[in-house]
Design a protein around this motif. Structure first.
Motif, PDB file in Angstrom:
ATOM      1  N   LEU A 225       5.720   8.716  15.886  1.00  9.19           N
ATOM      2  CA  LEU A 225       6.118   9.304  16.696  1.00  9.19           C
ATOM      3  C   LEU A 225       5.891  11.199  16.834  1.00  9.19           C
ATOM      4  CD1 LEU A 225       9.902   8.424  17.161  1.00  9.19           C
ATOM      5  CD2 LEU A 225       7.503   6.818  18.092  1.00  9.19           C
TER       6      LEU A 225
ATOM      7  N   GLY B  13      -0.346   5.258   6.829  1.00 12.21           N
ATOM      8  CA  GLY B  13       0.729   5.572   6.787  1.00 12.21           C
ATOM      9  C   GLY B  13       1.980   5.649   7.454  1.00 12.21           C
TER      10      GLY B  13
ATOM     11  N   ILE C  27      -4.474  -1.567   5.923  1.00 14.44           N
ATOM     12  CA  ILE C  27      -5.367  -0.872   7.142  1.00 14.44           C
ATOM     13  C   ILE C  27      -5.981  -0.120   5.908  1.00 14.44           C
ATOM     14  CG2 ILE C  27      -5.690   1.099   8.729  1.00 14.44           C
ATOM     15  CD1 ILE C  27      -2.238   0.356   9.498  1.00 14.44           C
TER      16      ILE C  27
ATOM     17  N   PRO D   8       0.611  -0.761   0.638  1.00 16.52           N
ATOM     18  CA  PRO D   8       0.203   0.035  -0.621  1.00 16.52           C
ATOM     19  C   PRO D   8       1.338   1.668  -0.045  1.00 16.52           C
ATOM     20  CG  PRO D   8      -0.369  -1.011   2.106  1.00 16.52           C
ATOM     21  CD  PRO D   8       0.841  -1.805   1.412  1.00 16.52           C
TER      22      PRO D   8
ATOM     23  N   SER E 288      -0.655  10.413   5.877  1.00 21.90           N
ATOM     24  CA  SER E 288      -1.977   9.420   6.451  1.00 21.90           C
ATOM     25  C   SER E 288      -2.007   8.727   6.876  1.00 21.90           C
ATOM     26  CB  SER E 288      -2.151   8.791   4.923  1.00 21.90           C
ATOM     27  OG  SER E 288      -1.689   7.414   5.343  1.00 21.90           O
TER      28      SER E 288
ATOM     29  N   ARG F 193       5.100  -2.208   8.674  1.00 19.59           N
ATOM     30  CA  ARG F 193       5.511  -1.766   7.304  1.00 19.59           C
ATOM     31  C   ARG F 193       4.824  -1.687   6.201  1.00 19.59           C
ATOM     32  NH1 ARG F 193       8.688  -3.563  11.037  1.00 19.59           N
ATOM     33  NH2 ARG F 193      10.209  -1.800  11.909  1.00 19.59           N
TER      34      ARG F 193
ATOM     35  N   TYR G  10      14.265   4.433  13.291  1.00 17.69           N
ATOM     36  CA  TYR G  10      13.263   3.925  12.872  1.00 17.69           C
ATOM     37  C   TYR G  10      12.758   4.526  11.762  1.00 17.69           C
ATOM     38  CZ  TYR G  10       8.117   6.458  13.389  1.00 17.69           C
ATOM     39  OH  TYR G  10       7.246   7.075  13.217  1.00 17.69           O
TER      40      TYR G  10
ATOM     41  N   ALA H  75       0.472   5.454   0.041  1.00 18.20           N
ATOM     42  CA  ALA H  75      -0.590   6.551   0.465  1.00 18.20           C
ATOM     43  C   ALA H  75      -0.239   8.130   0.464  1.00 18.20           C
ATOM     44  CB  ALA H  75      -1.514   6.778   2.175  1.00 18.20           C
TER      45      ALA H  75
ATOM     46  N   GLY I 114       2.398   8.805   0.182  1.00 18.94           N
ATOM     47  CA  GLY I 114       4.220   8.442  -0.425  1.00 18.94           C
ATOM     48  C   GLY I 114       4.776   9.320   0.058  1.00 18.94           C
ATOM     49  N   HIS I 115       5.437   9.825   1.812  1.00 22.53           N
ATOM     50  CA  HIS I 115       5.708  10.537   2.526  1.00 22.53           C
ATOM     51  C   HIS I 115       7.306  10.021   2.740  1.00 22.53           C
ATOM     52  CE1 HIS I 115       3.546  13.964   1.114  1.00 22.53           C
ATOM     53  NE2 HIS I 115       4.212  15.065   1.444  1.00 22.53           N
ATOM     54  N   SER I 116       7.268   8.575   2.462  1.00 18.05           N
ATOM     55  CA  SER I 116       8.543   7.496   2.837  1.00 18.05           C
ATOM     56  C   SER I 116      10.187   7.701   1.902  1.00 18.05           C
ATOM     57  CB  SER I 116       8.332   6.413   1.966  1.00 18.05           C
ATOM     58  OG  SER I 116       7.451   5.837   2.821  1.00 18.05           O
TER      59      SER I 116
ATOM     60  N   ASP J 237       4.774  15.683  13.236  1.00 16.25           N
ATOM     61  CA  ASP J 237       5.508  16.730  13.303  1.00 16.25           C
ATOM     62  C   ASP J 237       4.419  17.815  12.310  1.00 16.25           C
ATOM     63  OD1 ASP J 237       6.494  17.025  15.263  1.00 16.25           O
ATOM     64  OD2 ASP J 237       8.755  17.107  14.004  1.00 16.25           O
TER      65      ASP J 237
ATOM     66  N   SER K 175       1.692   2.464  10.370  1.00 22.00           N
ATOM     67  CA  SER K 175       2.492   1.409   9.761  1.00 22.00           C
ATOM     68  C   SER K 175       4.247   1.450   9.815  1.00 22.00           C
ATOM     69  CB  SER K 175       2.960   1.239   8.217  1.00 22.00           C
ATOM     70  OG  SER K 175       1.109   1.036   7.631  1.00 22.00           O
TER      71      SER K 175
ATOM     72  N   GLN L  98       9.568   2.738   1.380  1.00 22.13           N
ATOM     73  CA  GLN L  98       8.884   1.773   1.800  1.00 22.13           C
ATOM     74  C   GLN L  98       7.698   1.622   1.770  1.00 22.13           C
ATOM     75  OE1 GLN L  98      10.813   4.275   2.872  1.00 22.13           O
ATOM     76  NE2 GLN L  98      11.780   4.059   4.820  1.00 22.13           N
TER      77      GLN L  98
HETATM   78  C1  LIG Z   1       7.475  16.156   5.760  1.00 24.28           C
HETATM   79  C2  LIG Z   1       7.628  14.543   6.821  1.00 24.28           C
HETATM   80  C3  LIG Z   1       7.429  15.367   8.185  1.00 24.28           C
HETATM   81  C4  LIG Z   1       7.578  13.989   9.090  1.00 24.28           C
HETATM   82  N1  LIG Z   1       7.400  13.692  10.500  1.00 24.28           N
HETATM   83  C5  LIG Z   1       7.234  12.898  11.124  1.00 24.28           C
HETATM   84  C6  LIG Z   1       6.898  13.282  12.751  1.00 24.28           C
HETATM   85  O1  LIG Z   1       6.873  13.779  12.671  1.00 24.28           O
HETATM   86  N2  LIG Z   1       7.098  11.785  13.070  1.00 24.28           N
HETATM   87  C7  LIG Z   1       7.035  10.529  12.293  1.00 24.28           C
HETATM   88  O2  LIG Z   1       6.895   9.784  13.480  1.00 24.28           O
HETATM   89  N3  LIG Z   1       6.663  10.576  11.522  1.00 24.28           N
HETATM   90  C8  LIG Z   1       7.215  11.836  10.619  1.00 24.28           C
HETATM   91  N4  LIG Z   1       7.022  11.165   8.907  1.00 24.28           N
HETATM   92  C9  LIG Z   1       7.635  10.005   9.119  1.00 24.28           C
HETATM   93  C10 LIG Z   1       6.567   9.416   7.962  1.00 24.28           C
HETATM   94  O3  LIG Z   1       5.746   9.123   9.414  1.00 24.28           O
HETATM   95  C11 LIG Z   1       6.553   8.056   7.597  1.00 24.28           C
HETATM   96  O4  LIG Z   1       7.250   7.726   6.227  1.00 24.28           O
HETATM   97  C12 LIG Z   1       4.720   8.227   7.036  1.00 24.28           C
HETATM   98  O5  LIG Z   1       4.656   6.803   6.608  1.00 24.28           O
HETATM   99  C13 LIG Z   1       5.000   8.379   5.777  1.00 24.28           C
HETATM  100  O6  LIG Z   1       3.323   8.574   6.330  1.00 24.28           O
HETATM  101  P1  LIG Z   1       2.004   8.790   3.869  1.00 24.28           P
HETATM  102  O7  LIG Z   1       1.465   8.750   4.228  1.00 24.28           O
HETATM  103  O8  LIG Z   1       3.221   9.023   3.565  1.00 24.28           O
HETATM  104  O9  LIG Z   1       2.843   6.211   3.182  1.00 24.28           O
HETATM  105  P2  LIG Z   1       3.164   6.297   2.801  1.00 24.28           P
HETATM  106  O10 LIG Z   1       4.931   7.075   1.342  1.00 24.28           O
HETATM  107  O11 LIG Z   1       2.663   6.508   1.301  1.00 24.28           O
HETATM  108  O12 LIG Z   1       3.776   5.062   3.009  1.00 24.28           O
HETATM  109  C14 LIG Z   1       4.654   4.670   4.092  1.00 24.28           C
HETATM  110  C15 LIG Z   1       4.869   3.477   5.170  1.00 24.28           C
HETATM  111  O13 LIG Z   1       2.987   2.967   5.286  1.00 24.28           O
HETATM  112  C16 LIG Z   1       2.647   1.676   4.842  1.00 24.28           C
HETATM  113  N5  LIG Z   1       0.927   2.409   4.495  1.00 24.28           N
HETATM  114  C17 LIG Z   1       0.165   3.421   4.489  1.00 24.28           C
HETATM  115  N6  LIG Z   1      -0.969   3.133   3.467  1.00 24.28           N
HETATM  116  C18 LIG Z   1      -0.855   2.234   4.275  1.00 24.28           C
HETATM  117  C19 LIG Z   1      -2.537   1.423   4.698  1.00 24.28           C
HETATM  118  N7  LIG Z   1      -3.598   1.655   4.830  1.00 24.28           N
HETATM  119  N8  LIG Z   1      -2.215   0.448   5.282  1.00 24.28           N
HETATM  120  C20 LIG Z   1      -1.041  -0.625   6.081  1.00 24.28           C
HETATM  121  N9  LIG Z   1       0.494  -0.183   5.430  1.00 24.28           N
HETATM  122  C21 LIG Z   1       0.166   1.356   4.890  1.00 24.28           C
HETATM  123  C22 LIG Z   1       3.603   2.218   3.040  1.00 24.28           C
HETATM  124  O14 LIG Z   1       3.325   0.566   2.604  1.00 24.28           O
HETATM  125  C23 LIG Z   1       4.421   2.066   3.588  1.00 24.28           C
HETATM  126  O15 LIG Z   1       5.184   1.198   4.152  1.00 24.28           O
HETATM  127  C24 LIG Z   1       7.600  12.853   8.302  1.00 24.28           C
HETATM  128  C25 LIG Z   1       7.756  12.201   7.005  1.00 24.28           C
HETATM  129  C26 LIG Z   1       8.020  13.606   5.829  1.00 24.28           C
HETATM  130  C27 LIG Z   1       8.453  13.700   4.800  1.00 24.28           C
END
Ligand SMILES: Cc1cc2nc3c(=O)[nH]c(=O)nc-3n(C[C@H](O)[C@H](O)[C@H](O)COP(=O)(O)OP(=O)(O)OC[C@H]3O[C@@H](n4cnc5c(N)ncnc54)[C@H](O)[C@@H]3O)c2cc1C
Length: 396
Positions: free
Chosen positions: A136, A129, A187, A59, A126, A181, A394, A61, A63-65, A121, A132, A69
Motif C-alpha cells: 500500500l 516481499g 514468486i 521465502p 523487495s 504471505r 494488514y 527477502a 526481512g522487513h517483516s 513509503d 506477498s 512472517q
Molecule cells: C520501514 C518500513 C516501511 C514500510 N512501508 C510500507 C508501506 O509503505 N506500505 C506497505 O504496504 N508496507 C510497508 N512496509 C511493510 C512491508 O511491505 C512488508 O513487511 C514486506 O513484506 C516486507 O518486504 P521484505 O522484502 O522485507 O519481505 P520479507 O520480510 O523478507 O518477507 C515478507 C513476507 O513476504 C514473503 N515473501 C518474501 N519474498 C517472497 C517471494 N519471493 N515469494 C513469495 N513470498 C515472499 C515472506 O514469506 C513473508 O511472508 C514497510 C516495512 C518497513 C520495515
C-alpha cells in the motif's frame, strides 16, 4: 541436507540466526536450513523435497517483516536476495526478479520516464516481499495495492511446479500467491505495470487540530482524487493531545505549473507548508530519516508494529480511542490514510466491508525489554478494539 551442497542449503548458526530474526525483533523462530541460491531449479527442488518431509518452506527477502512472517520454525527459509535482477523495462512494464528492491526497479524505470504506479513509503523492500502482503502507498487511492498492478508472475507452487500465471493464465495460482504471505507459492519473477512519471512533486503538509476535520478532508481528497499521492499522520501536540497532518502531493513536469488544489479544505492554512522536490527525491523521501535512525540506533531496535484497515464508519471513534493515552516515543509514527475499496482487486488482501477504509499504521520502536512487552500487550488490546469495529489486519 536434502542432498544439497552445504553452501547451498546452509545450516550454520549464523545463517539460522539470520533467518530467525526480522526488522521487528519481536518473534524469533529458527529454521533447520537456509537455501542460498540463484537457481530457480534449486527453489523448486527444495520446495518438493521439504513438502515430502512435511517441512515448512518460507521465502525471505529483505526481512522487513515485523512479526516473523518470513520465518519457518523447524523448516527451510529461502533466501531470495540472490534473485535481484531487473531484466527488462519498457514504457509499460518492468520484468524483475522477486528479490529486487523497489529502489532497484525505480532506478531502472526513471531514466525511461516511467514508474510503478504504487510505491511503498520505504523503497528498500523487495518486490516479492510486498507482492506477498499487498503493498500500500499514497497512490493506492488511485491504483489499489501493488498486487493490483502486477500483470504476470513466475511462481514455484507449493507442489514445486514452476508456473507462469496472470489474470487469464493459471488465475488460481496468480490469485493465491498475491498477498499469499509466502505460504501459497514462491514468486521468482514479476512483470509489474508502469505509468508515465512526472519529474517533480509539489508536497503540501496541511495541519489540523481536530480529528474530524482531518478525516473529512482525507475523504474529500480521496473521493475527488485531487492529488496523486495522499497520506496523513497523527502526532502528539506536545500538550497531551494530538494534532493531525495530511501529506498531499501533486506531480508535475516543468514548464507545466504545479497544481494548488486546496479549495474548501478545513486545515489551519496559516500552518500549511509547501515545497517542491524532484519525483525521485519524493519517492525516496524516507532515505534521510532511515540514515539518521541507523546512525542513532533505533533502526535496529524492536519494532512492535500494528497495521489495520478500519471501516470508515468506525474510523473516527476507533482512532480517538486508540490515540487516547498512546505513547509513541521520539521515533514513533502513526500513519492514517484512506483507501477506496473499489480500487482493490487482490483476493488475498482483506479489506473491511466498507467503501472506504482507513489504514492505521502504528509504527513504534521499543528501547527496552519492558517497553517492548508493554507495547506488544497494548497492540493486542488495540487489535481487539479494531477487530470489534470490523477492521482487518494488514501484515498479519
Ligand atoms: C520501514 C518500513 C516501511 C514500510 N512501508 C510500507 C508501506 O509503505 N506500505 C506497505 O504496504 N508496507 C510497508 N512496509 C511493510 C512491508 O511491505 C512488508 O513487511 C514486506 O513484506 C516486507 O518486504 P521484505 O522484502 O522485507 O519481505 P520479507 O520480510 O523478507 O518477507 C515478507 C513476507 O513476504 C514473503 N515473501 C518474501 N519474498 C517472497 C517471494 N519471493 N515469494 C513469495 N513470498 C515472499 C515472506 O514469506 C513473508 O511472508 C514497510 C516495512 C518497513 C520495515
Amino acid at each position: 541436507m536434502l542432498g544439497f551442497p552445504d553452501d547451498v542449503l546452509v545450516t550454520d548458526a549464523a545463517a539460522l540466526d539470520w533467518a530467525a530474526d526480522d526488522f521487528g525483533h519481536v518473534v524469533r523462530q529458527r529454521p533447520v536450513g537456509v537455501l542460498r541460491t540463484t537457481s530457480a531449479d534449486d527453489v523448486a527442488a527444495v520446495v518438493r523435497l521439504a513438502r515430502a518431509r512435511g517441512l515448512a518452506v518460507v521465502p525471505r527477502a529483505e526481512g522487513h517483516s515485523t512479526g516473523g512472517q518470513a520465518q519457518a520454525a523447524g523448516g527451510i527459509v529461502l533466501d531470495m536476495t540472490g534473485f535481484r535482477a531487473v531484466h527488462r523495462v519498457t514504457a509499460e512494464h518492468a520484468v524483475v526478479d522477486a528479490g529486487a528492491r523497489w529502489s532497484d526497479v525505480l532506478a531502472a524505470t526513471l531514466p525511461l520516464g516511467v514508474t510503478p504506479p504504487v510505491l511503498t513509503d520505504y523503497l528498500d523492500l523487495s518486490v516479492g516481499g510486498t507482492l506477498s502482503v499487498g503493498g500500500l502507498g499514497g497512490a493506492s487511492h488511485h491504483f489499489g495495492a501493488q498486487t493490483d498492478n502486477v500483470v504476470e508472475l513466475l511462481v514455484v507452487t507449493p507442489d514445486g511446479e514452476r508456473v507462469t500465471c496472470s489474470p487469464t493464465f493459471h488465475p488460481d495460482v496468480f490469485d493465491a500467491v498475491r498477498a499469499g504471505r509466502g505460504r501459497r507459492g514462491v514468486i521468482l519473477r514479476a512483470t509489474v505495470r508502469l505509468v508515465p512519471a512526472h519529474t517533480h512533486a509539489r508536497c503540501f503538509r496541511l495541519r489540523y487540530d481536530r480529528l474530524a476535520d482531518f478525516l473529512h478532508d482525507q475523504r474529500l481528497l480521496m473521493a475527488e482524487r485531487r492529488f496523486d499521492h495522499l497520506e496523513g499522520r497523527a502526532k502528539p501536540d506536545g500538550v497531551g493531545g494530538w494534532g493531525f497532518r495530511i501529506d498531499a502531493t501533486a506531480y508535475f513536469t516543468p514548464p507545466g505549473s504545479p497544481p494548488e488544489p486546496l479549495d474548501g479544505l478545513r486545515d489551519r492554512r496559516e500552518a500549511a507548508e509547501v515545497d517542491t522536490v524532484t519525483y525521485r527525491h519524493f519517492a525516496n523521501r524516507m532515505a534521510d530519516d532511515v540514515a539518521a535512525l541507523r546512525v542513532l540506533g533505533p533502526w535496529r531496535w524492536p519494532h512492535p508494529w500494528l497495521n489495520v484497515l478500519l471501516p470508515d464508519a468506525a474510523a473516527e471513534a476507533v482512532l480517538a480511542e486508540s490515540l487516547a493515552g498512546l505513547v509513541v516515543g521520539d521515533t514513533g509514527v502513526v500513519l492514517v490514510y484512506p483507501v477506496p475499496r473499489a480500487r482493490f482487486h487482490t483476493p488475498g488482501l482483506r479489506l473491511p466491508d466498507s467503501p472506504t477504509a482507513f489504514l492505521l499504521a502504528l509504527l513504534r520502536t521499543a528501547d527496552s525489554a519492558s517497553t517492548l512487552r508493554a507495547m506488544v500487550e497494548h497492540n493486542h488490546a488495540l487489535l481487539r478494539l479494531c477487530s470489534a469495529s470490523g477492521a482487518t489486519t494488514y501484515l498479519p
